[in-house]
Design a protein around this motif. Structure first.
Motif, PDB file in Angstrom:
ATOM      1  N   ILE A  96     -23.339   7.149  18.182  1.00 37.70           N
ATOM      2  CA  ILE A  96     -22.859   5.744  18.369  1.00 37.70           C
ATOM      3  C   ILE A  96     -22.503   6.188  16.705  1.00 37.70           C
ATOM      4  O   ILE A  96     -22.809   6.394  14.974  1.00 37.70           O
ATOM      5  CB  ILE A  96     -23.512   4.223  18.023  1.00 37.70           C
ATOM      6  CG1 ILE A  96     -24.007   4.360  19.688  1.00 37.70           C
ATOM      7  CG2 ILE A  96     -22.856   3.070  17.631  1.00 37.70           C
ATOM      8  CD1 ILE A  96     -22.870   4.195  20.741  1.00 37.70           C
ATOM      9  N   GLY A  97     -20.659   5.789  16.098  1.00 35.65           N
ATOM     10  CA  GLY A  97     -20.660   5.585  14.779  1.00 35.65           C
ATOM     11  C   GLY A  97     -19.576   6.999  14.483  1.00 35.65           C
ATOM     12  O   GLY A  97     -18.863   7.300  13.761  1.00 35.65           O
ATOM     13  N   SER A 103     -15.754   7.944  13.567  1.00 33.35           N
ATOM     14  CA  SER A 103     -15.169   6.676  14.497  1.00 33.35           C
ATOM     15  C   SER A 103     -15.340   5.339  13.612  1.00 33.35           C
ATOM     16  O   SER A 103     -14.772   4.419  13.994  1.00 33.35           O
ATOM     17  CB  SER A 103     -16.372   6.481  16.050  1.00 33.35           C
ATOM     18  OG  SER A 103     -15.476   7.945  16.448  1.00 33.35           O
ATOM     19  N   PHE A 104     -16.887   5.957  13.068  1.00 35.07           N
ATOM     20  CA  PHE A 104     -17.162   4.192  11.584  1.00 35.07           C
ATOM     21  C   PHE A 104     -15.379   4.326  11.332  1.00 35.07           C
ATOM     22  O   PHE A 104     -16.141   3.061  10.561  1.00 35.07           O
ATOM     23  CB  PHE A 104     -18.644   4.263  11.627  1.00 35.07           C
ATOM     24  CG  PHE A 104     -19.162   3.058  10.980  1.00 35.07           C
ATOM     25  CD1 PHE A 104     -19.340   1.949  12.228  1.00 35.07           C
ATOM     26  CD2 PHE A 104     -18.718   3.943   9.589  1.00 35.07           C
ATOM     27  CE1 PHE A 104     -19.644   0.893  10.779  1.00 35.07           C
ATOM     28  CE2 PHE A 104     -19.375   2.004   8.896  1.00 35.07           C
ATOM     29  CZ  PHE A 104     -20.033   1.251   9.188  1.00 35.07           C
ATOM     30  N   PHE A 162     -17.066   4.555  18.301  1.00 36.26           N
ATOM     31  CA  PHE A 162     -17.670   2.783  17.748  1.00 36.26           C
ATOM     32  C   PHE A 162     -16.535   1.748  18.292  1.00 36.26           C
ATOM     33  O   PHE A 162     -15.261   2.083  17.663  1.00 36.26           O
ATOM     34  CB  PHE A 162     -17.520   3.361  15.893  1.00 36.26           C
ATOM     35  CG  PHE A 162     -18.020   1.692  15.247  1.00 36.26           C
ATOM     36  CD1 PHE A 162     -19.652   2.061  14.935  1.00 36.26           C
ATOM     37  CD2 PHE A 162     -17.012   0.800  14.374  1.00 36.26           C
ATOM     38  CE1 PHE A 162     -20.159   1.019  15.296  1.00 36.26           C
ATOM     39  CE2 PHE A 162     -18.191   0.124  13.654  1.00 36.26           C
ATOM     40  CZ  PHE A 162     -19.744   0.060  14.872  1.00 36.26           C
ATOM     41  N   CYS A 173     -24.784  -1.123  21.996  1.00 34.03           N
ATOM     42  CA  CYS A 173     -24.556   0.290  23.182  1.00 34.03           C
ATOM     43  C   CYS A 173     -26.062   1.241  24.029  1.00 34.03           C
ATOM     44  O   CYS A 173     -26.895   0.387  23.383  1.00 34.03           O
ATOM     45  CB  CYS A 173     -23.872   1.213  21.972  1.00 34.03           C
ATOM     46  SG  CYS A 173     -24.903   0.493  20.068  1.00 34.03           S
ATOM     47  N   ASP A 177     -15.780  -2.438  17.273  1.00 31.67           N
ATOM     48  CA  ASP A 177     -15.901  -3.416  16.410  1.00 31.67           C
ATOM     49  C   ASP A 177     -14.995  -4.351  17.290  1.00 31.67           C
ATOM     50  O   ASP A 177     -13.879  -4.857  16.639  1.00 31.67           O
ATOM     51  CB  ASP A 177     -15.618  -3.038  14.812  1.00 31.67           C
ATOM     52  CG  ASP A 177     -16.381  -4.575  14.438  1.00 31.67           C
ATOM     53  OD1 ASP A 177     -16.170  -6.487  15.469  1.00 31.67           O
ATOM     54  OD2 ASP A 177     -16.667  -5.068  13.213  1.00 31.67           O
TER      55      ASP A 177
END
Ligand code: SD4
Length: 337
Positions: A231-232, A259-260, A236, A120, A238
């Motif tokens: 970030i998160g 978002s995480f 986010f 990221c 995965d």
């Protein structure tokens, strides 16, 4: 789709919301905007790949992203190219060029991007560079770092060939000058309309990427950074599970690492829709939550291509392009009282 009528007070919107030292006002939706929103809801259907979803009504941006995906491009290229459309759109007063400034008249941008490997890059408090999302990508790809801020971010961008330009358009300057007349410190968060753009895509290979770009809250305190480049919080991804991106009052998203959280809830088996709803419930169910006075919205996608979106208040929407259909989908929401 017009961005206008700032500080147009109405039932939901006639509020001043204390957030730390700030006041956040909200904006009413016009009947014109309401007509453009499909009556439908978010879906849990499996669709074919590729697909792209984005916050708010950004048909041109999803069109661009889908062009990239259909040509066999990566999800990473798609979200970057899609976000750039809105960054260049001067009529959008919450992203890139033409974004509303902070209380001192400075347009400062926040953006981030995340790829299928979990790499990221992010920029915060970036001045004078329209395509913050592309600078974030350069941070990701050309440096060992995740985040660059302020003058350092700008100098980095210039060193990479980005051109400096004045991001404060006449329209945004005028809006700021009108705001200054009242001398009220009321950064505006848009409760229902095109605002921060967050975009998630799955390419033909089934790989996921996401990006987010914004000028943040209008008339914010100088130096304020929201969730969008974190970030998160704002974004986010995965690639094993799915991805989520947020919009709305960033402080509330950061406090819940929104978002995480959504991606982790999907990991535990929730659908994108259920995960977005749970993340919103974490905000509204806090003791003494004043959620009636601010908006937060999430959109999410899982590895199967199921999507979801949910917000605190009505009039959040998601644009989705899949199976040849590029449409704005009205999000379900919490506050039905
Ligand atoms: C921020 N989350 O800076 C952004 C603003 C936004 O819809 O998304 N507004 O807090």
């Amino acid at each position: 789709m017009k961005r206008r009528n700032f500080i147009k007070n109405a039932s939901l919107t006639g509020v001043g919301l204390a957030v730390g030292n700030t006041l956040i006002g909200c904006v009413e939706k016009t009947s014109e905007d309401k007509k453009t929103v499909a009556a439908a809801t978010t879906d849990g259907s499996n669709g074919s790949l590729p697909l792209v979803i984005a916050t708010w009504h950004v048909i041109d941006a999803t069109t661009k992203a889908m062009e990239v995906l259909e040509a066999g491009g990566t999800a990473l290229d798609a979200v970057e190219q899609g976000c750039r459309v809105e960054e260049a759109n001067e009529k959008g007063q919450s992203v890139g060029k033409g974004g509303l400034p902070d209380r001192d008249g400075n347009v400062t941008l926040d953006a981030c991007i995340m790829d299928k490997h979990g790499n990221c890059g992010s920029v915060v408090y970036l001045k004078d560079i329209t395509h913050a999302v592309s600078v974030a990508r350069k941070v990701m790809e050309d440096t060992p770092h995740v985040m660059l801020a302020g003058e350092g971010a700008k100098q980095f961008a210039l060193s990479k060939g980005f051109e400096a330009e004045d991001l404060l358009t006449d329209a945004s300057k005028k809006a700021w000058e009108e705001w200054k007349v009242k001398s009220e410190y009321k950064p505006i968060i848009n409760i229902e309309n095109h605002d921060t753009i967050g975009m998630l895509a799955i390419d033909k290979n089934g790989d996921i990427s996401g990006a987010c770009t914004t000028s943040g809250l209008a008339y914010k305190l100088g130096g304020r950074v929201g969730d969008s480049p974190i970030i998160g919080s704002g974004l986010f991804v995965d690639n094993e599970i799915g991805a989520c991106v947020a919009t709305g009052l960033g402080e509330e998203v950061v406090k819940t690492v929104g978002s995480f959280l959504v991606v982790e809830l999907m990991r535990q088996g929730k659908s994108p829709q259920e995960a977005c709803e749970e993340a919103i419930s974490r905000i509204v169910n806090k003791p003494n939550s004043n959620y009636k006075n601010f908006q937060v919205g999430y959109i999410a996608v899982n590895k199967k291509g199921e999507t979801g979106s949910y917000s605190i208040h009505q009039w959040f929407s998601m644009t989705k392009f899949q199976d040849g259909v590029n449409e704005q989908i009205q999000s379900d929401y919490f506050n039905k009282a």
